[in-house]
Motif scaffolding. Structure first.
Motif, short mmCIF file in Angstrom:
data_model
loop_
_atom_site.label_atom_id
_atom_site.label_comp_id
_atom_site.label_asym_id
_atom_site.label_seq_id
_atom_site.Cartn_x
_atom_site.Cartn_y
_atom_site.Cartn_z
N SER A 11 9.76 62.14 -122.87
CA SER A 11 8.72 63.08 -122.68
C SER A 11 8.69 64.12 -121.71
O SER A 11 8.27 65.41 -121.68
CB SER A 11 7.60 62.38 -122.98
N ASP A 12 9.33 63.55 -120.61
CA ASP A 12 9.21 64.39 -119.23
C ASP A 12 10.14 65.61 -119.09
O ASP A 12 9.89 66.49 -118.45
CB ASP A 12 9.80 63.47 -118.16
N ILE A 13 11.22 65.58 -120.37
CA ILE A 13 12.08 66.73 -120.42
C ILE A 13 11.74 67.58 -121.63
O ILE A 13 12.61 68.53 -121.73
CB ILE A 13 13.37 66.45 -120.37
N HIS A 14 10.74 67.12 -122.29
CA HIS A 14 10.38 67.95 -123.52
C HIS A 14 9.98 69.59 -122.97
O HIS A 14 10.48 70.46 -123.79
CB HIS A 14 9.27 67.57 -124.19
N LEU A 15 9.22 69.88 -122.10
CA LEU A 15 9.07 70.94 -121.86
C LEU A 15 10.36 71.90 -121.39
O LEU A 15 10.31 73.15 -121.57
CB LEU A 15 7.85 71.15 -120.48
N ALA A 16 11.24 71.22 -120.77
CA ALA A 16 12.17 71.99 -120.11
C ALA A 16 13.02 72.60 -121.38
O ALA A 16 13.55 73.78 -121.53
CB ALA A 16 13.11 71.07 -119.30
N THR A 17 13.21 71.54 -122.42
CA THR A 17 13.93 72.04 -123.78
C THR A 17 13.11 72.98 -124.30
O THR A 17 13.87 74.03 -124.56
CB THR A 17 14.17 70.80 -124.58
N LEU A 18 11.81 72.94 -124.34
CA LEU A 18 10.94 73.96 -125.05
C LEU A 18 11.06 75.36 -124.22
O LEU A 18 11.08 76.51 -124.92
CB LEU A 18 9.72 73.82 -124.96
N ILE A 19 11.35 75.30 -123.13
CA ILE A 19 11.30 76.60 -122.40
C ILE A 19 12.47 77.26 -122.58
O ILE A 19 12.74 78.49 -122.82
CB ILE A 19 11.13 76.33 -120.80
N LEU A 20 13.64 76.47 -122.65
CA LEU A 20 14.97 77.05 -122.90
C LEU A 20 14.95 77.72 -124.28
O LEU A 20 15.57 78.85 -124.46
CB LEU A 20 16.02 75.97 -122.96
N LEU A 21 14.36 77.06 -125.27
CA LEU A 21 14.44 77.43 -126.81
C LEU A 21 13.33 78.69 -126.92
O LEU A 21 13.87 79.67 -127.38
CB LEU A 21 13.73 76.31 -127.54
N LYS A 22 12.33 78.84 -126.14
CA LYS A 22 11.47 79.88 -126.35
C LYS A 22 12.09 81.16 -125.60
O LYS A 22 11.95 82.35 -126.07
CB LYS A 22 9.97 79.53 -125.47
N GLU A 23 12.56 80.95 -124.24
CA GLU A 23 13.21 81.81 -123.68
C GLU A 23 14.58 82.70 -124.67
O GLU A 23 14.60 83.89 -124.39
CB GLU A 23 13.94 81.45 -122.17
N ASN A 24 15.35 81.49 -125.24
CA ASN A 24 16.42 82.38 -126.02
C ASN A 24 15.69 83.23 -127.24
O ASN A 24 16.13 84.33 -127.46
CB ASN A 24 16.91 81.09 -126.90
N ALA A 25 14.43 82.85 -127.84
CA ALA A 25 13.89 83.69 -128.68
C ALA A 25 13.15 84.80 -127.93
O ALA A 25 13.36 85.87 -128.81
CB ALA A 25 12.34 82.82 -129.18
N ARG A 26 12.69 84.83 -126.83
CA ARG A 26 12.30 86.14 -126.11
C ARG A 26 13.38 87.22 -125.97
O ARG A 26 13.34 88.22 -126.25
CB ARG A 26 11.70 85.70 -124.71
N GLU A 27 14.70 86.34 -125.58
CA GLU A 27 15.74 87.48 -125.29
C GLU A 27 16.08 88.11 -126.56
O GLU A 27 16.60 89.15 -126.57
CB GLU A 27 16.78 86.71 -124.53
N PHE A 28 16.13 87.29 -127.64
CA PHE A 28 16.49 87.67 -129.11
C PHE A 28 15.72 88.78 -129.52
O PHE A 28 15.92 89.72 -129.91
CB PHE A 28 16.57 86.67 -130.02
N ALA A 29 14.36 88.67 -129.06
CA ALA A 29 13.25 89.50 -129.56
C ALA A 29 13.47 91.02 -128.80
O ALA A 29 13.46 91.93 -129.35
CB ALA A 29 11.75 89.05 -129.42
N VAL A 30 13.88 90.86 -127.54
CA VAL A 30 13.91 91.72 -126.54
C VAL A 30 14.95 92.67 -127.07
O VAL A 30 15.36 93.92 -127.20
CB VAL A 30 14.25 91.36 -125.16
N ASN A 31 16.21 91.89 -127.29
CA ASN A 31 17.45 92.64 -127.70
C ASN A 31 17.42 93.25 -128.90
O ASN A 31 17.92 94.46 -129.37
CB ASN A 31 18.65 91.71 -127.68
N LEU A 32 16.78 92.82 -130.05
CA LEU A 32 16.50 93.15 -131.27
C LEU A 32 15.71 94.48 -131.35
O LEU A 32 15.98 95.24 -131.90
CB LEU A 32 16.12 92.10 -132.18
N ASN A 33 14.40 94.24 -130.43
CA ASN A 33 13.51 95.54 -130.21
C ASN A 33 14.55 96.62 -129.87
O ASN A 33 14.19 97.70 -130.29
CB ASN A 33 12.44 95.14 -129.50
N GLY A 34 15.32 96.55 -128.90
CA GLY A 34 15.95 97.60 -128.29
C GLY A 34 17.25 98.05 -129.53
O GLY A 34 17.29 99.22 -129.38
N ALA A 35 17.77 97.27 -130.18
CA ALA A 35 18.53 97.62 -131.06
C ALA A 35 17.87 98.48 -132.29
O ALA A 35 18.39 99.44 -132.76
CB ALA A 35 19.21 96.47 -131.97
#
Length: 738
Positions: A309-333
């Motif tokens: 449970s103590d590393i759940h948040l670290a995993t979720l942050i990585l996943l959400k950051e991937n989604a954010r980067e994808f959203a930014v790149n897709l918006n630019g495209a």
């Protein structure tokens, strides 16, 4: 000479003269220069006068001709007006004479038009019949293009037959033929889209466009691309499972695939259906991300179950950051592909929602994940030890890490929730700091177990060290709270900005309705409530300071407490002393010496300043803050002079209070014992006076009451505390005359 300056509206004579005389010639030959300049100006004046006279003469000579031209124009205008009136009368006469003829001509023209329409209708009806017969033969041949051309011709004929009786039947017949063509063409169309065949796709776009069925064709494309990308998702999972990669890697690879597919598809779509390519792709991606199987949430849940449970948040942050980067790149495209065209903002927002939808529930439970993370950090601090000094030292050393953990949590909140999760962060911080403060409570309990009834300045030093540590923690938390408030307000300003891209409207993308309401309530509370956002923690720290201050006081007071417990057992009012009452009752006051218990107390009080001052006189902001949080009396003092006097005053007050309670518990006092007790009280008063303090008012009254004779007791006790008066009367067995 330049005379253009004379025509300037802001011409200044002085300035002009000064500038003119700055030349070298003017400085060297002033008189000659002035004479020359005056002569030139006179010549210019003569020239201007001559020009004005010529202009005046010209104007005067031309006035008669202007007047004549004006009269001619006036006469011609009157003549034109008369002619216009005559023309109007002639037009009215023609209308009256030819009105009936015009009506007849209009009726004949309508008849002609109707005949032509009827002729065209008969022709189209005949053409429809021929086309309807021919189309069956073309259907048998299976040539899609020829069938489409026939149907297009039938569609044009049908528009001319809108008023015939069987128009609706013909319309249904045409729709049926279109459905047959669509069913025949759909397999080939899907194959063309799947293979990205440009020529074939263009042909089918042309066919469906002629049939007014372009939306249906776009649906075929939508489904083909969606199915293709869905298969790519399952393929990605299978490949990454074989390589034992994490879900973070799966999603990163798939996001990259979606982005590269967008770039290739938008180029292809611009050639096939350029007017709707981007909107179509946006709809495809939004639908795809909502309908993937297995969906993102199932994959994330499966990954989290395999982690602590103590590393759940670290995993979720990585996943959400991937989604954010994808959203930014897709918006630019998307912006690059649109080339300035206005896009459907609702469709874009639906796409943004689909990208961030898997993380809404996790942002809603952010407090749980952050609490688990911070709880693990608390355990890692390892502050409690068997040895008290080790515990106090560990608590002091752990403080910087504890505050760093809080700042790290603030950073995680910004990254994972874009500031939307601050209500959850505050809940997690409350739990975290409460758990951390529990370690201080354990330290205080260890101090209390170490307390003895004797003088122990080493324990006193430990108390002050721990108190200083808590004061330092309070200061750090107050500073952290300021940072936290500033970050929350900054996040709110960014979230309220409506001029940003739909892909960064995180308040709507990451929070459900309940989450948005909770966030708004937090922002509102800043303006309405006076308490701070970490008010609960601040109160807990104040309570800790108060408890530790009480413990510190008990450590200091322990030797006094031990001696004052001997008050009721003192020899002066023992049974042996009562037998000797007659011998001592007549002795003068100076014959009595303070008893040992009170001299021990006095000696201890006299040594207190030298023990306290090394700790309380030096400049120690953390200890000062802790003392002020512990007791309001310290808030009235100055840290520059130290708090020795305040603490001495508290000890003196406690000494007087316990001394009074113990003396009032004595059952009986004879005359000698009264003088002895009064002597003990006066001795304590002298000691306190040496320290700059004084006895409590009730002890001073007791000293007076003990020395009064039984006859004067009633009158001498006037104005004294009633409880004290009654207690002393009972101890001395003085009957009340009242």
């Amino acid at each position: 000479m330049d005379v253009s300056a004379f025509s300037d509206d802001n011409f200044d004579v002085k300035d002009w003269i000064n500038k003119t005389f700055k030349s070298a010639e003017a400085q060297e030959y002033k008189d000659a220069f002035v004479s020359s300049l005056v002569m030139k100006l006179q010549l210019y004046v003569q020239q201007v006068n001559g020009a004005l006279e010529e202009t005046s003469q010209s104007v005067l000579s031309g006035l008669p001709r202007v007047l004549r031209d004006t009269q001619v124009l006036q006469q011609e205008a009157l003549l034109l007006r008369e002619k216009m009136v005559a023309v109007k009368q002639e037009i009215a006469k023609v209308e009256n004479d030819t009105g009936l003829s015009m009506v007849t001509l209009e009726r004949i023209d309508r008849i002609k038009t109707d005949l032509q329409t009827a002729k065209q209708g008969l022709h189209e009806a005949d053409n429809w019949t021929v086309l309807a017969t021919d189309v069956e033969e073309v259907f048998e041949l299976g040539d899609v293009e020829k069938i489409a051309n026939k149907l297009f011709s039938m569609q044009k004929s049908l528009t001319m037959l809108a008023n015939v009786l069987d128009y609706e039947d013909k319309k249904l017949q045409l729709e049926g033929l279109k459905n047959r063509l669509e069913a025949m063409a759909s397999p080939r169309l899907v194959q063309a889209f799947t293979a990205s065949s440009l020529e074939q796709s263009k042909m089918y776009v042309n066919i469906f466009n002629k049939m007014d069925r372009l939306p249906q064709l776009l649906k075929y494309y939508h489904n083909c691309l969606k199915v293709s990308l869905g298969q790519e998702w399952r393929k990605t999972i299978e490949e990454q499972l074989e390589q034992e990669e994490t879900v973070v890697c799966w999603l990163r690879i798939y996001y990259d695939k979606l982005l590269s597919t967008w770039l290739t598809q938008v180029k292809w779509c611009n050639q096939v259906f350029p007017n709707s390519s981007i909107d179509t792709l946006v709809d495809v991606y939004a639908d795809l991300l909502r309908s993937l199987s297995p969906n993102f949430i199932e994959c994330i849940e499966g990954a989290l179950k395999q982690e602590s449970s103590d590393i759940h948040l670290a995993t979720l942050i990585l996943l959400k950051e991937n989604a954010r980067e994808f959203a930014v790149n897709l918006n630019g495209a998307i912006e690059t592909s649109s080339q300035g065209k206005v896009l459907n903002q609702n469709s874009l927002f639906l796409l943004a929602e689909a990208i961030f939808a898997p993380y809404v529930s996790y942002v809603g439970k952010y407090s749980v994940y952050e609490t688990a993370k911070l709880s693990h950090e608390i355990q890692a601090l390892d502050c409690i030890h068997d040895d008290l000094s080790d515990t106090i030292n560990s608590l002091s050393l752990s403080m910087s890490r504890a505050i760093d953990n809080a700042h790290s949590a603030n950073g995680r909140c910004k990254i994972f929730t874009a500031g939307c999760g601050y209500p959850g962060l505050l809940n997690a911080l409350d739990a975290y700091f409460s758990q951390y403060l529990d370690t201080y409570k354990i330290g205080i309990r260890q101090l209390e177990r170490r307390k003895i009834k004797q003088e122990d300045w080493n324990l006193f030093q430990m108390c002050l060290t721990l108190l200083q540590s808590i004061g330092e923690l309070l200061g750090h938390i107050e500073q952290f709270e300021k940072v936290l408030v500033a970050d929350i307000l900054d996040a709110n300003n960014k979230l309220q900005n409506t001029n940003t891209s739909v892909f960064t409207r995180y308040k709507e993308l990451l929070l459900d309705a309940a989450g948005r309401k909770e966030f708004d309530n937090l922002i509102t509370s800043f303006q309405k409530e006076e308490k701070t956002i970490l008010d609960t923690i601040t109160q807990l720290i104040h309570k800790l300071c108060s408890d530790l201050h009480n413990t510190t006081y008990e450590v200091i007071f322990a030797p006094i407490f031990t001696q004052l417990l001997l008050v009721q057992k003192a020899p002066a009012w023992s049974s042996e002393a009562n037998r000797m009452a007659n011998l001592s009752s007549d002795l003068p006051d100076y014959s009595f010496a303070p008893q040992e218990y009170i001299t021990q107390v006095g000696q201890y009080l006299m040594t207190l300043p030298q023990h306290l001052e090394p700790f309380l006189l030096r400049d120690n902001p953390s200890l000062t803050q802790a003392l002020r949080a512990a007791d309001p009396q310290y808030a009235q003092g100055s840290s520059e002079s130290g708090f020795t006097d305040i603490l001495l005053g508290i000890v003196a007050k406690g000494t007087c209070s316990m001394f009074q309670d113990q003396t009032l518990g004595i059952c009986e006092l004879n005359a000698g014992a009264c003088k002895q007790l009064a002597t003990d009280i006066d001795y304590l008063g002298n000691i306190l006076e040496e320290l700059g303090l004084s006895l409590t008012e009730q002890l001073q009254q007791m000293s007076i009451l003990l020395r009064l004779s039984p006859e004067d007791y009633q009158s001498g006790s006037s104005g004294c505390n009633a409880r004290v008066v009654a207690a002393i009367r009972q101890m001395r067995n003085i009957t009340s005359s009242g």
